[in-house]
Design a protein around this motif. Structure first.
Motif, short mmCIF file in Angstrom:
data_model
loop_
_atom_site.label_atom_id
_atom_site.label_comp_id
_atom_site.label_asym_id
_atom_site.label_seq_id
_atom_site.Cartn_x
_atom_site.Cartn_y
_atom_site.Cartn_z
N GLU A 12 50.16 65.56 65.12
CA GLU A 12 49.10 64.84 65.84
C GLU A 12 47.98 64.45 64.88
N VAL A 13 47.65 65.35 63.96
CA VAL A 13 46.61 65.04 62.96
C VAL A 13 47.05 63.86 62.09
N GLU A 15 49.06 61.50 62.83
CA GLU A 15 49.01 60.28 63.65
C GLU A 15 47.58 59.74 63.75
N THR A 16 46.61 60.63 63.97
CA THR A 16 45.22 60.18 64.09
C THR A 16 44.67 59.63 62.78
N HIS A 17 45.30 60.02 61.67
CA HIS A 17 44.88 59.52 60.35
C HIS A 17 45.75 58.35 59.89
N GLY A 18 46.58 57.85 60.78
CA GLY A 18 47.39 56.68 60.46
C GLY A 18 48.55 56.97 59.51
N THR A 20 52.28 57.95 59.19
CA THR A 20 53.49 58.02 60.00
C THR A 20 54.68 58.45 59.15
N LEU A 73 41.92 64.39 55.36
CA LEU A 73 43.16 64.78 56.03
C LEU A 73 43.44 66.25 55.80
N THR A 76 41.15 68.34 57.99
CA THR A 76 41.51 68.22 59.40
C THR A 76 42.78 69.01 59.71
#
Length: 90
Positions: A12-13, A15-18, A20, A73, A76
């Motif tokens: 999830e982290v 994904e929130t940081h773009g 993939t 990142l 986080t």
């Protein structure tokens, strides 16, 4: 072995940081690519964080002198792991 809840939270982290995953790439491999580490370093680092180590201690255990990737990142991910571990243990 890293807990599935921790891997899900780390995903999830990412994904929130773009960040993939590439085709066929696992979460640990994606974290390694994003932070400029080896998969083995990531596994050791995440396991240490999962046991409650602070980032500096986890770095030491994984043999990581400094992170070569995105520090925001890194922080986080470490905080998310701490949150998940707190929920599991608490």
């Amino acid at each position: 072995m890293i807990d599935a809840n921790i891997l899900r939270a780390v995903g999830e982290v990412l994904e929130t940081h773009g960040v993939t995953p590439k085709t066929g790439e696992g979460i640990e491999d994606t974290v390694a690519r994003a932070l400029g580490l080896s998969t083995a370093e990531v596994q050791c680092w995440v396991e240490a964080l999962s046991k409650g180590c602070i980032v500096e201690e986890a770095n030491r255990q994984a043999g990581i002198p400094s992170h070569r990737g995105d520090d925001a990142l890194l922080v986080t991910i470490a905080r998310m792991i701490g949150t998940v571990v707190g929920r599991v243990v608490g």
